[in-house]
Design an enzyme around this catalytic site. Structure first.
Site, short mmCIF file in Angstrom:
data_model
loop_
_atom_site.label_atom_id
_atom_site.label_comp_id
_atom_site.label_asym_id
_atom_site.label_seq_id
_atom_site.Cartn_x
_atom_site.Cartn_y
_atom_site.Cartn_z
CB ILE A 118 -5.77 -4.03 0.93
CG1 ILE A 118 -6.79 -2.96 1.34
CG2 ILE A 118 -5.06 -3.66 -0.36
CD1 ILE A 118 -7.89 -2.71 0.35
CE LYS A 176 -3.59 -0.66 12.72
NZ LYS A 176 -2.43 0.05 12.17
CE1 TYR A 216 -3.47 -4.02 13.20
CE2 TYR A 216 -5.81 -4.38 12.79
CZ TYR A 216 -4.55 -4.05 12.33
OH TYR A 216 -4.38 -3.73 11.01
CB ILE A 250 -0.96 0.00 1.20
CG1 ILE A 250 -2.00 -1.12 1.05
CG2 ILE A 250 -1.65 1.36 1.34
CD1 ILE A 250 -2.92 -1.27 2.25
CB THR A 293 -0.89 -6.46 1.77
OG1 THR A 293 -1.54 -6.68 3.03
CG2 THR A 293 -1.52 -5.26 1.06
#
Length: 280
Positions: free
Chosen positions: A204, A175, A171, A16, A206
């Site tokens: 996404i 975020k 996490y 990204i 990745t």
């Protein structure tokens, strides 16, 4: 006197971040910073072979001193015009302590320190996560403000942060904290004539996403893919298109905002087939 070249600082040499850097780095000097030398070497080779001017710098974003060293290195190359913060660790990759130190504390330090050194008309974007939008409403209205405004060196000592006992919660709080810190720091960046925003991607494709799809929560993520309204995973270039808007003059009236780009997964999590099953 020769004018200094504009600098793009890319923190986190993943798919990204690289896609974003390629879109806004033409004619600028790109500083690629990452925890791993191998990642830097790969990124440098790709960018240099594509005609970009690039330098690498090894950084540990859980260290304020290392972040400051990155800033000093970048300033030697020119004026820091754009900051792309795309570094972090996931629940399947790290411990609670490391997630909080890297994703929460590290991001807070980056925003604060780069905000002191960003060029006029500069801009920054933080790549956060849809996961922060899944965290339930915080029980005390002050908790949002504490995540946004607490001194960085006291951030990890907040009662509701120090008591986290699960990597996913660590996490999610990190975020959520990212988007809140961006809101608060956007006010400070504005004093320098600069803008700051957050992007919260969904799945996404990745290496990090692959870790999650094969990690301990793989059933959750695979179910998300099967029921996502968009019907597919996202790709890095789609996030980069949004980031290009936010980082360039096209997005000059946008600052202090968080943009969810997840194919509708979060909408479905709250109102569609991805809603968690509630036990009576």
């Amino acid at each position: 006197m020769e004018n200094k070249k504009d600098v793009v600082v890319l923190i986190g040499a993943g798919a990204i971040g690289m896609a974003i850097a390629r879109r806004i780095g033409v004619g600028k000097h790109i500083v690629v910073a990452d925890f791993k030398k191998h990642n830097i070497r790969v990124a440098e080779e790709i960018l240099e072979n594509s005609g970009f001017e690039v330098s690498g710098f090894v950084v540990d974003i859980s260290s304020k001193e290392k972040i400051q060293a990155l800033i000093n290195f970048s300033l030697l190359k020119g004026n820091i015009k754009h900051v792309i913060h795309a570094a972090g660790v996931s629940p399947s990759q790290a411990s609670i302590e490391d997630i909080l130190k890297v994703d929460l504390y590290g991001t807070a330090v980056i925003l604060e320190e780069f905000g002191k050194n960003i060029a006029k008309n500069g801009s920054g974007v933080v790549i956060s996560s849809q996961s922060g939008h899944r965290l339930e409403a915080l029980t005390k209205k002050e908790q949002d403000r504490l995540l946004a405004m607490t001194d960085v060196e006291k951030l990890l000592n907040l009662d509701f942060i120090s008591q986290i006992d699960d990597t996913l919660k660590a996490y999610q709080f990190s975020k959520r904290g990212n988007s809140l810190r961006v809101k608060a720091q956007a006010i400070e960046w504005a004093k320098q004539g600069a803008r700051l925003n957050t992007i919260s991607p969904g799945i996404i494709m990745t290496p990090l996403a692959k870790d999650e799809l094969n990690g301990e929560r793989k059933e959750f993520y695979r179910n998300m893919l099967e029921n996502i309204p968009a019907g597919r995973v996202g790709i890095a270039d789609e996030v980069a298109e949004l980031a290009e808007l936010l980082l360039t003059s096209k997005g000059s009236f946008i600052t202090g905002s968080d943009f969810l780009i997840d194919g509708g997964a979060t909408a479905s999590y709250f109102y569609g087939p991805l809603q968690p099953i509630k036990e009576d």
